[in-house]
Design an enzyme around this catalytic site. Structure first.
Site, PDB file in Angstrom:
ATOM      1  N   SER A   1       5.377 -13.490  -2.369  1.00  0.00           N
ATOM      2  CA  SER A   1       5.104 -13.823  -3.781  1.00  0.00           C
ATOM      3  C   SER A   1       6.244 -13.504  -4.734  1.00  0.00           C
ATOM      4  O   SER A   1       6.215 -13.966  -5.871  1.00  0.00           O
ATOM      5  CB  SER A   1       3.840 -13.121  -4.245  1.00  0.00           C
ATOM      6  OG  SER A   1       2.731 -13.914  -3.919  1.00  0.00           O
TER       7      SER A   1
ATOM      8  N   LYS B   1       7.817 -16.431  -6.293  1.00  0.00           N
ATOM      9  CA  LYS B   1       7.164 -17.149  -7.405  1.00  0.00           C
ATOM     10  C   LYS B   1       7.911 -16.926  -8.721  1.00  0.00           C
ATOM     11  O   LYS B   1       7.832 -17.744  -9.639  1.00  0.00           O
ATOM     12  CB  LYS B   1       5.702 -16.727  -7.508  1.00  0.00           C
ATOM     13  CG  LYS B   1       4.916 -17.175  -6.275  1.00  0.00           C
ATOM     14  CD  LYS B   1       3.544 -16.562  -6.179  1.00  0.00           C
ATOM     15  CE  LYS B   1       2.880 -17.022  -4.874  1.00  0.00           C
ATOM     16  NZ  LYS B   1       1.697 -16.276  -4.512  1.00  0.00           N
TER      17      LYS B   1
ATOM     18  N   TYR C   1       5.968 -24.737  -0.544  1.00  0.00           N
ATOM     19  CA  TYR C   1       5.410 -23.418  -0.889  1.00  0.00           C
ATOM     20  C   TYR C   1       5.550 -22.439   0.295  1.00  0.00           C
ATOM     21  O   TYR C   1       6.000 -21.307   0.132  1.00  0.00           O
ATOM     22  CB  TYR C   1       3.942 -23.567  -1.315  1.00  0.00           C
ATOM     23  CG  TYR C   1       3.270 -22.228  -1.516  1.00  0.00           C
ATOM     24  CD1 TYR C   1       3.534 -21.473  -2.661  1.00  0.00           C
ATOM     25  CD2 TYR C   1       2.407 -21.695  -0.561  1.00  0.00           C
ATOM     26  CE1 TYR C   1       2.953 -20.217  -2.835  1.00  0.00           C
ATOM     27  CE2 TYR C   1       1.822 -20.456  -0.736  1.00  0.00           C
ATOM     28  CZ  TYR C   1       2.092 -19.721  -1.869  1.00  0.00           C
ATOM     29  OH  TYR C   1       1.528 -18.477  -2.032  1.00  0.00           O
TER      30      TYR C   1
ATOM     31  N   TYR D   1      -0.355  -8.435  -8.897  1.00  0.00           N
ATOM     32  CA  TYR D   1      -1.696  -8.883  -8.522  1.00  0.00           C
ATOM     33  C   TYR D   1      -2.730  -8.280  -9.471  1.00  0.00           C
ATOM     34  O   TYR D   1      -2.443  -8.052 -10.646  1.00  0.00           O
ATOM     35  CB  TYR D   1      -2.012  -8.503  -7.058  1.00  0.00           C
ATOM     36  CG  TYR D   1      -0.979  -8.961  -6.056  1.00  0.00           C
ATOM     37  CD1 TYR D   1      -0.723 -10.308  -5.873  1.00  0.00           C
ATOM     38  CD2 TYR D   1      -0.255  -8.059  -5.300  1.00  0.00           C
ATOM     39  CE1 TYR D   1       0.208 -10.735  -4.932  1.00  0.00           C
ATOM     40  CE2 TYR D   1       0.673  -8.485  -4.365  1.00  0.00           C
ATOM     41  CZ  TYR D   1       0.899  -9.819  -4.198  1.00  0.00           C
ATOM     42  OH  TYR D   1       1.812 -10.245  -3.274  1.00  0.00           O
TER      43      TYR D   1
ATOM     44  N   VAL E   1       3.606  -9.889  -0.325  1.00  0.00           N
ATOM     45  CA  VAL E   1       2.962  -9.281   0.840  1.00  0.00           C
ATOM     46  C   VAL E   1       3.930  -9.039   2.007  1.00  0.00           C
ATOM     47  O   VAL E   1       3.540  -8.463   3.014  1.00  0.00           O
ATOM     48  CB  VAL E   1       1.725 -10.086   1.317  1.00  0.00           C
ATOM     49  CG1 VAL E   1       0.626 -10.089   0.271  1.00  0.00           C
ATOM     50  CG2 VAL E   1       2.106 -11.509   1.717  1.00  0.00           C
TER      51      VAL E   1
HETATM   52  N1  GLU Z   1       2.670 -16.502   1.382  1.00  0.00           N
HETATM   53  C1  GLU Z   1       1.646 -15.666   0.863  1.00  0.00           C
HETATM   54  C2  GLU Z   1       0.363 -16.448   0.696  1.00  0.00           C
HETATM   55  O1  GLU Z   1       0.414 -17.574   0.299  1.00  0.00           O
HETATM   56  C3  GLU Z   1       2.097 -15.084  -0.427  1.00  0.00           C
HETATM   57  C4  GLU Z   1       1.144 -14.077  -0.925  1.00  0.00           C
HETATM   58  C5  GLU Z   1       1.787 -12.957  -1.649  1.00  0.00           C
HETATM   59  O2  GLU Z   1       2.857 -12.466  -1.345  1.00  0.00           O
HETATM   60  O3  GLU Z   1       1.108 -12.554  -2.596  1.00  0.00           O
HETATM   61  O4  GLU Z   1      -0.700 -15.958   0.945  1.00  0.00           O
END
Ligand code: GLU
Length: 305
Positions: free
Chosen positions: A61, A64, A189, A241, A259
């Protein structure tokens, strides 16, 4: 600084035992749970680090932040924030519940999975390969690396276990809030989540945002001060989060976790910080990363609030 970082790793490293590596993406379960590293890119004195600074992990994430910076630069704030909101969410990052319950069924912010998928769909490139090339080029400019590559094993693992992200995307399409070739957007993604970095890379990425968009290592202006400000602000409100509020109180710095165990933080006008530690708490944040950032924030009085 190096001495301080070594003390931080020594004093906080053991906390990894309180967490667990992510297993819902099988390849992530293979990560070394006890890897612990921290790096600081100070805007005046440069890069220093301690612990497992060579440990490579996927951005997940944290990527992002990169795609948001790219979309804001390419499409402008108005377009991005008419497609996704800018409010924190008290639900897990891949939750589908609010998306369905809250009209107009728009992702609450660009840093949860549904929001990041929509952000990718806005980019002015049609094919997944072009989108991921643009995101990884932006990641390279923000981290000061020549290139940031996809870890193919993690990408395939994520793609093979992607029912939830597919559900989010197809739901968004069904309510008219995601346009384009859905499978192609999802592919980009999964690849952006699998971009591989170290905590030093994340420190430089954070420093680029802390320096209002200019990479302090390469001297390149990567994004405008306005884009850097917006990205930092969304990190501060939504970056950790459903633990973002607690993190704002205890650490007090804009940050984004993933994550894969990484956290990138930006202290405006002062420094970027990158941490790694694949053992996560129940919300998905690196346990050792949280402990190290809290300690460093106290030692250097980094809180911005
Ligand atoms: N690739 C992970 C997913 O889509 C990213 C989640 C994350 O790092 O919060 O679940």
């Amino acid at each position: 600084m190096k001495e301080l970082l070594e003390t931080v790793v020594k004093d906080c490293g053991y906390t990894w035992r309180q967490g667990q590596v992510a297993t819902y993406i099988p390849e992530l379960a293979k990560a070394r749970a006890d890897a612990t590293g921290i790096a600081v890119c100070d805007l005046s004195s440069g890069l220093s680090g301690a612990g497992d600074t060579d440990f490579a992990f996927t951005m997940q994430s944290v990527s992002k932040v990169v795609s948001l910076a790219l979309a804001l630069s390419e499409c402008g704030e108005e377009k991005v924030f008419s497609a996704v909101g800018m409010d924190p969410l008290a639900d897990p990052f891949n939750s589908i519940m609010r998306l369905e319950m809250d009209a107009p069924h728009r992702p609450h912010n660009p840093l949860i999975n549904s929001g990041a998928i929509v952000v990718l769909s806005l980019l002015p490139w049609k094919e997944s390969s072009q989108r991921i090339a643009a995101v990884s080029a932006m990641a390279a400019r923000m981290t000061g690396r020549k290139a940031v590559a996809v870890n193919e094993a993690v990408y395939l693992s994520e793609k093979g276990t992607s029912d939830r992200n597919r559900a989010l995307a197809w739901f968004l399409k069904s309510v008219g809030n995601l346009e384009g070739d859905i499978e192609d957007i999802l592919d980009a993604y999964f690849r952006q989540c699998s971009l591989e970095v170290t905590c030093e890379d994340l420190a430089v990425l954070g420093a680029t945002l802390a320096a209002d968009g200019t990479n302090p290592v390469t001297g390149e202006r990567v994004v405008s001060p306005e884009v850097a400000r917006v990205v930092r602000t969304i990190m501060a409100t939504c970056g950790m989060y459903d633990g973002s509020g607690e993190f704002a109180v205890s650490v007090g710095i804009p940050a984004k976790s993933g994550v894969g165990g990484g956290i990138a933080a930006a202290v405006p006008g002062r420094m970027g910080i990158g941490t790694c530690g694949p053992a996560l708490d129940r919300k998905g944040n690196s346990v050792a990363g949280l402990a190290m950032l809290k300690r460093l924030s106290e030692e250097l009085k980094l809180r911005i609030y």
